[in-house]
Design a protein around this motif. Structure first.
Motif, PDB file in Angstrom:
ATOM      1  N   GLN A  79       0.738  -1.325   0.085  1.00  8.33           N
ATOM      2  CA  GLN A  79      -0.146   0.083  -0.052  1.00  8.33           C
ATOM      3  C   GLN A  79       1.171   1.376  -0.097  1.00  8.33           C
ATOM      4  O   GLN A  79       0.426   2.535  -0.581  1.00  8.33           O
ATOM      5  N   ASN A  80       2.128   1.240   0.540  1.00  9.09           N
ATOM      6  CA  ASN A  80       2.902   2.385   0.756  1.00  9.09           C
ATOM      7  C   ASN A  80       3.270   2.819  -0.667  1.00  9.09           C
ATOM      8  O   ASN A  80       3.293   3.808  -0.939  1.00  9.09           O
ATOM      9  N   THR A  81       3.665   1.724  -1.642  1.00 12.64           N
ATOM     10  CA  THR A  81       4.204   2.076  -2.873  1.00 12.64           C
ATOM     11  C   THR A  81       2.895   2.598  -3.762  1.00 12.64           C
ATOM     12  O   THR A  81       3.150   3.561  -4.596  1.00 12.64           O
ATOM     13  N   PHE A 104      -0.018  -9.614   4.275  1.00 14.50           N
ATOM     14  CA  PHE A 104       1.487  -9.915   4.461  1.00 14.50           C
ATOM     15  C   PHE A 104       2.195  -8.715   3.945  1.00 14.50           C
ATOM     16  O   PHE A 104       1.551  -7.657   3.458  1.00 14.50           O
ATOM     17  N   GLY A 105       3.491  -8.486   3.979  1.00 12.76           N
ATOM     18  CA  GLY A 105       4.157  -7.324   3.838  1.00 12.76           C
ATOM     19  C   GLY A 105       3.936  -6.307   4.782  1.00 12.76           C
ATOM     20  O   GLY A 105       4.010  -5.110   4.208  1.00 12.76           O
ATOM     21  N   ARG A 106       3.472  -6.425   5.895  1.00 16.69           N
ATOM     22  CA  ARG A 106       3.192  -5.774   6.813  1.00 16.69           C
ATOM     23  C   ARG A 106       4.258  -4.957   7.291  1.00 16.69           C
ATOM     24  O   ARG A 106       5.248  -5.233   7.534  1.00 16.69           O
ATOM     25  N   SER A 133      12.414   8.214   1.042  1.00 12.81           N
ATOM     26  CA  SER A 133      12.118   7.555  -0.252  1.00 12.81           C
ATOM     27  C   SER A 133      10.793   7.685  -0.482  1.00 12.81           C
ATOM     28  O   SER A 133      10.264   7.551  -1.557  1.00 12.81           O
ATOM     29  N   TYR A 134       9.955   8.281   0.582  1.00 11.02           N
ATOM     30  CA  TYR A 134       8.629   8.707   0.200  1.00 11.02           C
ATOM     31  C   TYR A 134       8.292  10.110   0.439  1.00 11.02           C
ATOM     32  O   TYR A 134       7.549  10.540   1.419  1.00 11.02           O
ATOM     33  N   ARG A 135       8.702  10.730  -0.569  1.00 11.94           N
ATOM     34  CA  ARG A 135       8.547  12.407  -0.408  1.00 11.94           C
ATOM     35  C   ARG A 135       7.127  12.498  -0.641  1.00 11.94           C
ATOM     36  O   ARG A 135       6.713  13.546   0.181  1.00 11.94           O
ATOM     37  N   CYS A 171      12.549   9.288   7.460  1.00 16.59           N
ATOM     38  CA  CYS A 171      11.142   8.802   7.277  1.00 16.59           C
ATOM     39  C   CYS A 171      11.334   7.614   6.373  1.00 16.59           C
ATOM     40  O   CYS A 171      11.477   7.781   5.152  1.00 16.59           O
ATOM     41  N   ASP A 172      11.015   6.248   7.013  1.00 15.42           N
ATOM     42  CA  ASP A 172      11.365   5.113   6.429  1.00 15.42           C
ATOM     43  C   ASP A 172      10.597   3.735   6.778  1.00 15.42           C
ATOM     44  O   ASP A 172       9.879   4.088   7.923  1.00 15.42           O
ATOM     45  N   LEU A 173      10.453   2.778   6.006  1.00 13.03           N
ATOM     46  CA  LEU A 173       9.541   1.708   6.371  1.00 13.03           C
ATOM     47  C   LEU A 173      10.287   1.026   7.593  1.00 13.03           C
ATOM     48  O   LEU A 173      11.688   0.954   7.736  1.00 13.03           O
ATOM     49  N   VAL A 174       9.486   0.468   8.606  1.00  3.68           N
ATOM     50  CA  VAL A 174       9.830  -0.255   9.897  1.00  3.68           C
ATOM     51  C   VAL A 174       9.229  -1.498   9.689  1.00  3.68           C
ATOM     52  O   VAL A 174       7.770  -1.372   9.512  1.00  3.68           O
ATOM     53  N   SER A 175       9.850  -2.427  10.052  1.00  4.06           N
ATOM     54  CA  SER A 175       9.084  -3.681  10.438  1.00  4.06           C
ATOM     55  C   SER A 175       9.374  -4.282  11.675  1.00  4.06           C
ATOM     56  O   SER A 175       8.791  -3.987  12.568  1.00  4.06           O
ATOM     57  N   THR A 176      10.360  -4.879  11.939  1.00  4.73           N
ATOM     58  CA  THR A 176      10.926  -4.903  13.352  1.00  4.73           C
ATOM     59  C   THR A 176      11.498  -3.986  14.309  1.00  4.73           C
ATOM     60  O   THR A 176      11.356  -3.923  15.317  1.00  4.73           O
TER      61      THR A 176
HETATM   62  O1  PRT Z   1      13.715  -4.538  -6.286  1.00  3.47           O
HETATM   63  P1  PRT Z   1      12.368  -3.996  -6.152  1.00  3.47           P
HETATM   64  O2  PRT Z   1      12.115  -2.561  -6.386  1.00  3.47           O
HETATM   65  O3  PRT Z   1      11.228  -4.794  -6.603  1.00  3.47           O
HETATM   66  O4  PRT Z   1      12.287  -4.086  -4.672  1.00  3.47           O
HETATM   67  P2  PRT Z   1      12.337  -3.127  -3.211  1.00  3.47           P
HETATM   68  O5  PRT Z   1      13.785  -2.973  -3.026  1.00  3.47           O
HETATM   69  O6  PRT Z   1      11.817  -1.788  -3.642  1.00  3.47           O
HETATM   70  O7  PRT Z   1      11.517  -3.527  -2.143  1.00  3.47           O
HETATM   71  P3  PRT Z   1      11.602  -4.725  -1.057  1.00  3.47           P
HETATM   72  O8  PRT Z   1      11.510  -5.959  -1.484  1.00  3.47           O
HETATM   73  O9  PRT Z   1      12.600  -4.459   0.023  1.00  3.47           O
HETATM   74  O10 PRT Z   1      10.138  -4.411  -0.462  1.00  3.47           O
HETATM   75  C1  PRT Z   1       9.100  -4.312  -1.046  1.00  3.47           C
HETATM   76  C2  PRT Z   1       7.651  -3.998  -0.025  1.00  3.47           C
HETATM   77  O11 PRT Z   1       7.925  -4.943   0.990  1.00  3.47           O
HETATM   78  C3  PRT Z   1       7.679  -2.777   0.501  1.00  3.47           C
HETATM   79  O12 PRT Z   1       7.362  -1.740  -0.528  1.00  3.47           O
HETATM   80  C4  PRT Z   1       6.801  -2.735   1.515  1.00  3.47           C
HETATM   81  O13 PRT Z   1       5.539  -2.580   1.283  1.00  3.47           O
HETATM   82  C5  PRT Z   1       7.195  -4.148   2.030  1.00  3.47           C
HETATM   83  N1  PRT Z   1       8.061  -3.947   3.283  1.00  3.47           N
HETATM   84  C6  PRT Z   1       7.655  -4.729   4.636  1.00  3.47           C
HETATM   85  C7  PRT Z   1       9.052  -3.489   3.420  1.00  3.47           C
HETATM   86  C8  PRT Z   1       9.611  -3.957   4.900  1.00  3.47           C
HETATM   87  N2  PRT Z   1       8.447  -4.609   5.621  1.00  3.47           N
HETATM   88  C9  PRT Z   1      10.924  -3.336   5.337  1.00  3.47           C
HETATM   89  N3  PRT Z   1      11.215  -3.773   6.777  1.00  3.47           N
HETATM   90  N4  PRT Z   1       9.856  -3.166   2.804  1.00  3.47           N
HETATM   91  C10 PRT Z   1      11.101  -2.507   3.263  1.00  3.47           C
HETATM   92  N5  PRT Z   1      11.653  -2.756   4.436  1.00  3.47           N
HETATM   93  C11 PRT Z   1      12.965  -2.029   4.907  1.00  3.47           C
HETATM   94  C12 PRT Z   1      13.267  -0.828   5.082  1.00  3.47           C
HETATM   95  O14 PRT Z   1      13.131  -0.105   4.140  1.00  3.47           O
HETATM   96  C13 PRT Z   1      14.491  -0.696   6.052  1.00  3.47           C
HETATM   97  O15 PRT Z   1      15.405  -0.713   5.226  1.00  3.47           O
HETATM   98  O16 PRT Z   1      13.580  -3.075   5.674  1.00  3.47           O
HETATM   99  C14 PRT Z   1      14.557  -2.256   6.740  1.00  3.47           C
HETATM  100  C15 PRT Z   1      13.752  -1.949   7.960  1.00  3.47           C
HETATM  101  O17 PRT Z   1      13.462  -3.322   8.644  1.00  3.47           O
HETATM  102  P4  PRT Z   1      13.477  -3.578   9.983  1.00  3.47           P
HETATM  103  O18 PRT Z   1      12.852  -4.866  10.110  1.00  3.47           O
HETATM  104  O19 PRT Z   1      14.720  -3.469  10.605  1.00  3.47           O
HETATM  105  O20 PRT Z   1      12.656  -2.482  10.645  1.00  3.47           O
END
Ligand code: PRT
Ligand code: ZN
Length: 301
Positions: A79-81, A104-106, A133-135, A171-176
């Motif tokens: 959804q972010n993308t 999934f992909g939360r 990366s999310y201007r 400002c970045d994606l976070v999972s763990t």
């Molecule tokens: O090559 P391509 O362009 O297809 O892949 P990509 O490198 O752009 O994407 P990818 O595979 O990394 O991620 C695809 C999607 O997964 C993202 O758009 C999100 O919807 C989802 N997703 C879920 C995540 C994460 N979790 C995630 N943790 N995408 C990225 N991360 C990165 C985050 O940017 C940071 O660098 O993981 C790191 C943080 O993770 P934690 O676990 O340390 O918090």
């Protein structure tokens, strides 16, 4: 550049991430929906053997363009993308819509600051520089909060920006949260909760709509089955109402007699949510016996 439209062959086209965090689960979902894929040497295209469906394997960022150019009718994307793409270019991508959340992909898109920076709410970001990366999503959030900050766009390694003095915050994606911790950053504001979803471009051609609806119905059924459990137990007749009331997410359980027992009945129910140990213990405390909880493989109403 995206390939020329091939929609005139009557086959539905779906775009999924070729390799990355979403690809394995996207493939697995299609397989669970009964789609059997023909292995191919083609790096871009994979055909289904038993459904008129072609799967395009692409970078996730390219999926919106595949949809708006009608190369594909469906896509699986975070959804972010999708939201970022729509915010950056609403004229081109405004017609993209989410049809099913996939669970999934939360992750969450969050603002984080260095551990030693004093932070007292979002106003602390006024006049600061934030790398992301999310201007689009960040600018939209800051505007809604009435905070004026500078945004530096980075393609990757956003978390190192404060250390290299490129930005004050990120400002970045976070999972763990581990990446933030290991870079000395503290998560401050979550600006978006995200998961993978099926998207489509509104205004799909009629000839492919029926195929798309069939595939989406299967995907919905897979998700429902995954989230549901079949529960079987024996219940004392006296506490049947109480037991039915605590079965999680079940509508009308089947109640059957037990041979040779007047005081007990068998109860079978589909529970559309997780059955926790606590629930089983609560059932047992009300006299339920032989409690069995089993996964459901397929489910169609
Ligand atoms: O090559 P391509 O362009 O297809 O892949 P990509 O490198 O752009 O994407 P990818 O595979 O990394 O991620 C695809 C999607 O997964 C993202 O758009 C999100 O919807 C989802 N997703 C879920 C995540 C994460 N979790 C995630 N943790 N995408 C990225 N991360 C990165 C985050 O940017 C940071 O660098 O993981 C790191 C943080 O993770 P934690 O676990 O340390 O918090
Ligand atoms: Zn990407």
């Amino acid at each position: 550049m995206t390939p020329k439209s091939r929609r005139d062959d009557g086959r539905l086209k779906i775009a999924i991430q070729k390799s990355g965090r979403l690809s394995e689960k996207s493939f697995a979902l299609l397989e669970k929906a009964g789609i059997s894929l023909l292995k191919s040497k083609d790096q871009l295209l994979c055909r289904a053997r038993n459904f008129p469906l072609d799967i395009f394997l692409v970078r996730d960022d390219d999926i919106p363009a595949f949809l708006v150019n009608d190369v594909c009718q469906l896509g699986i994307l975070g959804q972010n993308t999708m939201l970022e793409t729509k915010l950056l270019d609403p004229q081109t991508f405004g017609g993209l819509e989410q049809v099913i959340e996939l669970g999934f992909g939360r992750c969450r898109l969050s603002i984080a600051t260095p551990n030693d920076m004093s932070y007292d709410g979002v106003e602390s970001l006024a006049g600061k520089t934030i790398a992301t990366s999310y201007r689009g999503l960040l600018a939209d959030y800051l505007a809604r909060q009435g905070v004026a900050a500078d945004i530096v766009t980075m393609e990757g390694a956003v978390e190192v920006a404060p250390r290299t003095h490129l930005a004050d915050a990120i400002c970045d994606l976070v999972s763990t949260g581990n990446t933030l911790i290991s870079n000395g950053l503290t998560e401050q504001e979550c600006i978006l909760e995200s998961q993978a979803s099926v998207i489509q471009n509104n205004g799909m051609q009629d000839d492919l709509r029926a195929l798309s609806e069939k595939l989406l119905a299967r995907i919905t059924a897979v998700l429902r089955a995954e989230n549901s459990r079949y529960i079987m137990l024996n219940s004392p007749v006296d506490s049947l109402d109480e037991i039915k009331a605590i079965l999680p997410g079940s509508q009308s359980p089947t109640v059957m007699p037990l041979q040779g027992r007047d005081d007990m009945v068998a109860v079978h129910a589909v529970c559309e949510e997780e059955v926790f140990w606590q629930t089983m213990e609560d059932l047992k405390a009300r006299g339920a016996t032989s409690i069995l909880v089993v996964p459901i493989e397929k489910m169609l109403d």
